[in-house]
Design a protein around this motif. Structure first.
Motif, PDB file in Angstrom:
ATOM      1  N   MET A   1       0.749  -1.054   0.152  1.00 26.92           N
ATOM      2  CA  MET A   1       0.061  -0.022   0.161  1.00 26.92           C
ATOM      3  C   MET A   1       0.997   1.242   0.089  1.00 26.92           C
ATOM      4  SD  MET A   1      -3.139   0.663   2.531  1.00 26.92           S
ATOM      5  CE  MET A   1      -4.097  -0.743   1.898  1.00 26.92           C
ATOM      6  N   ASN A   2       0.578   2.085  -0.991  1.00 28.98           N
ATOM      7  CA  ASN A   2       1.490   3.232  -0.949  1.00 28.98           C
ATOM      8  C   ASN A   2       0.925   4.399  -0.004  1.00 28.98           C
ATOM      9  OD1 ASN A   2      -0.561   5.332  -2.164  1.00 28.98           O
ATOM     10  ND2 ASN A   2      -0.031   4.208  -4.333  1.00 28.98           N
ATOM     11  N   ALA A   3       1.661   5.512   0.242  1.00 29.04           N
ATOM     12  CA  ALA A   3       1.280   6.403   1.195  1.00 29.04           C
ATOM     13  C   ALA A   3       0.136   7.217   0.898  1.00 29.04           C
ATOM     14  CB  ALA A   3       2.429   7.559   1.244  1.00 29.04           C
ATOM     15  N   HIS A   4      -0.174   7.507  -0.256  1.00 26.81           N
ATOM     16  CA  HIS A   4      -1.383   8.131  -0.604  1.00 26.81           C
ATOM     17  C   HIS A   4      -2.591   7.183  -0.384  1.00 26.81           C
ATOM     18  CE1 HIS A   4       0.520  11.071  -3.934  1.00 26.81           C
ATOM     19  NE2 HIS A   4       0.620  11.454  -2.665  1.00 26.81           N
ATOM     20  N   THR A   5      -2.503   6.097  -0.757  1.00 23.05           N
ATOM     21  CA  THR A   5      -3.660   4.874  -0.210  1.00 23.05           C
ATOM     22  C   THR A   5      -3.788   4.966   1.079  1.00 23.05           C
ATOM     23  OG1 THR A   5      -3.326   3.839  -2.458  1.00 23.05           O
ATOM     24  CG2 THR A   5      -4.441   2.550  -0.721  1.00 23.05           C
ATOM     25  N   ASP A   6      -2.792   4.816   1.872  1.00 24.39           N
ATOM     26  CA  ASP A   6      -2.964   4.923   3.315  1.00 24.39           C
ATOM     27  C   ASP A   6      -3.676   5.962   3.760  1.00 24.39           C
ATOM     28  OD1 ASP A   6      -2.371   3.030   5.127  1.00 24.39           O
ATOM     29  OD2 ASP A   6      -0.215   4.097   5.766  1.00 24.39           O
ATOM     30  N   LEU A   7      -3.304   7.222   3.335  1.00 25.70           N
ATOM     31  CA  LEU A   7      -3.704   8.559   3.841  1.00 25.70           C
ATOM     32  C   LEU A   7      -5.457   8.537   3.597  1.00 25.70           C
ATOM     33  CD1 LEU A   7      -3.344  11.356   4.666  1.00 25.70           C
ATOM     34  CD2 LEU A   7      -2.999  12.199   2.151  1.00 25.70           C
ATOM     35  N   ILE A   8      -5.713   8.143   2.260  1.00 27.08           N
ATOM     36  CA  ILE A   8      -7.308   8.108   1.740  1.00 27.08           C
ATOM     37  C   ILE A   8      -7.931   7.006   2.522  1.00 27.08           C
ATOM     38  CG2 ILE A   8      -8.713   8.019  -0.196  1.00 27.08           C
ATOM     39  CD1 ILE A   8      -6.867  10.790   0.257  1.00 27.08           C
ATOM     40  N   ASP A   9      -7.345   6.001   2.858  1.00 27.57           N
ATOM     41  CA  ASP A   9      -8.124   5.124   3.729  1.00 27.57           C
ATOM     42  C   ASP A   9      -8.335   5.702   4.872  1.00 27.57           C
ATOM     43  OD1 ASP A   9      -8.402   3.168   1.609  1.00 27.57           O
ATOM     44  OD2 ASP A   9      -6.771   1.843   2.406  1.00 27.57           O
ATOM     45  N   ARG A  10      -7.220   6.404   5.559  1.00 26.09           N
ATOM     46  CA  ARG A  10      -7.496   6.940   6.946  1.00 26.09           C
ATOM     47  C   ARG A  10      -8.649   8.245   6.676  1.00 26.09           C
ATOM     48  NH1 ARG A  10      -2.460   7.615   7.927  1.00 26.09           N
ATOM     49  NH2 ARG A  10      -2.566  10.015   7.358  1.00 26.09           N
ATOM     50  N   GLU A  71      -8.928   2.637  -7.102  1.00 27.25           N
ATOM     51  CA  GLU A  71      -7.443   2.977  -6.532  1.00 27.25           C
ATOM     52  C   GLU A  71      -7.181   4.481  -6.209  1.00 27.25           C
ATOM     53  OE1 GLU A  71      -5.521   0.275  -5.478  1.00 27.25           O
ATOM     54  OE2 GLU A  71      -7.068  -0.742  -5.946  1.00 27.25           O
ATOM     55  N   VAL A  72      -6.236   4.744  -5.381  1.00 27.64           N
ATOM     56  CA  VAL A  72      -5.881   5.880  -5.417  1.00 27.64           C
ATOM     57  C   VAL A  72      -4.854   6.434  -6.577  1.00 27.64           C
ATOM     58  CG1 VAL A  72      -5.003   7.926  -3.936  1.00 27.64           C
ATOM     59  CG2 VAL A  72      -6.416   6.135  -3.047  1.00 27.64           C
ATOM     60  N   ASP A  73      -5.081   7.445  -7.281  1.00 26.38           N
ATOM     61  CA  ASP A  73      -4.141   7.820  -8.423  1.00 26.38           C
ATOM     62  C   ASP A  73      -3.534   8.811  -8.029  1.00 26.38           C
ATOM     63  OD1 ASP A  73      -2.809   7.718 -10.963  1.00 26.38           O
ATOM     64  OD2 ASP A  73      -4.914   8.937 -11.813  1.00 26.38           O
ATOM     65  N   GLY A  74      -2.269   9.139  -8.161  1.00 30.88           N
ATOM     66  CA  GLY A  74      -1.663  10.338  -7.764  1.00 30.88           C
ATOM     67  C   GLY A  74      -0.344  10.386  -8.257  1.00 30.88           C
ATOM     68  N   PHE A  75       0.209  11.608  -8.214  1.00 30.68           N
ATOM     69  CA  PHE A  75       1.699  11.986  -8.641  1.00 30.68           C
ATOM     70  C   PHE A  75       1.835  13.367  -7.949  1.00 30.68           C
ATOM     71  CE2 PHE A  75      -0.997  14.142 -11.466  1.00 30.68           C
ATOM     72  CZ  PHE A  75      -0.411  15.469 -11.699  1.00 30.68           C
ATOM     73  N   ALA A  76       3.245  13.343  -7.653  1.00 37.57           N
ATOM     74  CA  ALA A  76       3.742  14.710  -6.743  1.00 37.57           C
ATOM     75  C   ALA A  76       2.899  14.695  -5.684  1.00 37.57           C
ATOM     76  CB  ALA A  76       3.654  15.794  -7.670  1.00 37.57           C
ATOM     77  N   ASN A  77       2.321  15.681  -5.220  1.00 38.35           N
ATOM     78  CA  ASN A  77       1.531  15.970  -4.148  1.00 38.35           C
ATOM     79  C   ASN A  77      -0.152  16.180  -4.546  1.00 38.35           C
ATOM     80  OD1 ASN A  77       1.346  18.418  -5.601  1.00 38.35           O
ATOM     81  ND2 ASN A  77       1.310  19.433  -3.495  1.00 38.35           N
ATOM     82  N   ARG A  78      -0.624  15.505  -5.660  1.00 44.98           N
ATOM     83  CA  ARG A  78      -1.890  15.516  -6.052  1.00 44.98           C
ATOM     84  C   ARG A  78      -2.370  14.087  -6.194  1.00 44.98           C
ATOM     85  NH1 ARG A  78      -2.951  21.184  -6.589  1.00 44.98           N
ATOM     86  NH2 ARG A  78      -0.693  21.896  -6.826  1.00 44.98           N
ATOM     87  N   LEU A  79      -3.698  13.905  -5.911  1.00 44.67           N
ATOM     88  CA  LEU A  79      -4.221  12.657  -5.982  1.00 44.67           C
ATOM     89  C   LEU A  79      -5.832  12.909  -6.055  1.00 44.67           C
ATOM     90  CD1 LEU A  79      -5.858  12.366  -2.904  1.00 44.67           C
ATOM     91  CD2 LEU A  79      -3.698  11.835  -2.042  1.00 44.67           C
ATOM     92  N   ARG A  80      -6.422  11.552  -6.732  1.00 45.29           N
ATOM     93  CA  ARG A  80      -7.898  11.602  -6.948  1.00 45.29           C
ATOM     94  C   ARG A  80      -8.186   9.829  -6.692  1.00 45.29           C
ATOM     95  NH1 ARG A  80      -8.361  11.361 -13.637  1.00 45.29           N
ATOM     96  NH2 ARG A  80      -6.885   9.139 -13.710  1.00 45.29           N
ATOM     97  N   GLY A 100      -7.456  15.655  -4.422  1.00 50.15           N
ATOM     98  CA  GLY A 100      -6.644  16.120  -3.366  1.00 50.15           C
ATOM     99  C   GLY A 100      -5.167  16.716  -3.543  1.00 50.15           C
ATOM    100  N   VAL A 101      -4.829  17.380  -2.505  1.00 49.48           N
ATOM    101  CA  VAL A 101      -3.458  18.130  -2.344  1.00 49.48           C
ATOM    102  C   VAL A 101      -2.944  17.686  -1.155  1.00 49.48           C
ATOM    103  CG1 VAL A 101      -2.076  20.095  -2.522  1.00 49.48           C
ATOM    104  CG2 VAL A 101      -4.033  20.118  -4.076  1.00 49.48           C
ATOM    105  N   VAL A 102      -1.842  17.103  -1.224  1.00 47.45           N
ATOM    106  CA  VAL A 102      -1.206  16.464   0.031  1.00 47.45           C
ATOM    107  C   VAL A 102       0.091  17.578   0.268  1.00 47.45           C
ATOM    108  CG1 VAL A 102       0.218  14.453   0.939  1.00 47.45           C
ATOM    109  CG2 VAL A 102      -1.758  14.094  -0.758  1.00 47.45           C
TER     110      VAL A 102
END
Length: 122
Positions: A1-10, A71-80, A100-102
């Protein structure tokens, strides 16, 4: 699980948490202090505003659950990602996509939500 997926699950854990204290802990762990959320129906600024917004959703839709549908799709500090709100029996009643912006600490700085399907919409 990547950091963006972890963040969005939280993020979804916070949306689904009915216990005020636990929800607040999840918000603090997930959102930056000056974060903002905006969709066509709701908005919240900072931890207090986001908590109030989530609490209002719980009051309007008791025992309903949000769940991630992509799935959480993202690059740099952006995600969807996309999601749905389901009734207690598991029937989806609203579907949406969020962007989102991280921040540099790995927490959500901003989320913009779009409603893809709502009751009565064709």
């Amino acid at each position: 699980m990547n950091a963006h997926t972890d963040l969005i699950d939280r993020y979804f854990d916070a949306w689904n948490e009915s216990d005020t204290g636990r929800r607040r802990e999840l918000i603090v762990a997930t959102w930056s202090t000056n974060a903002a959320y905006l969709d066509p129906l709701l908005s919240g600024d900072g931890h207090d505003g986001i908590d109030a917004m989530i609490r209002a959703v719980h009051e309007r839709f008791p025992h309903h659950t949000f769940r991630r549908t992509t799935e959480v799709d993202g690059f740099a500090n952006r995600l969807r990602f996309s999601w749905e709100l389901t009734t207690p029996d598991g029937t989806p009643i609203v579907k949406g996509s969020d962007f989102g912006v991280v921040d540099t600490a790995g927490r959500l700085q901003a989320v913009t939500g779009f409603l893809d399907a709502t009751p009565g919409a064709a």
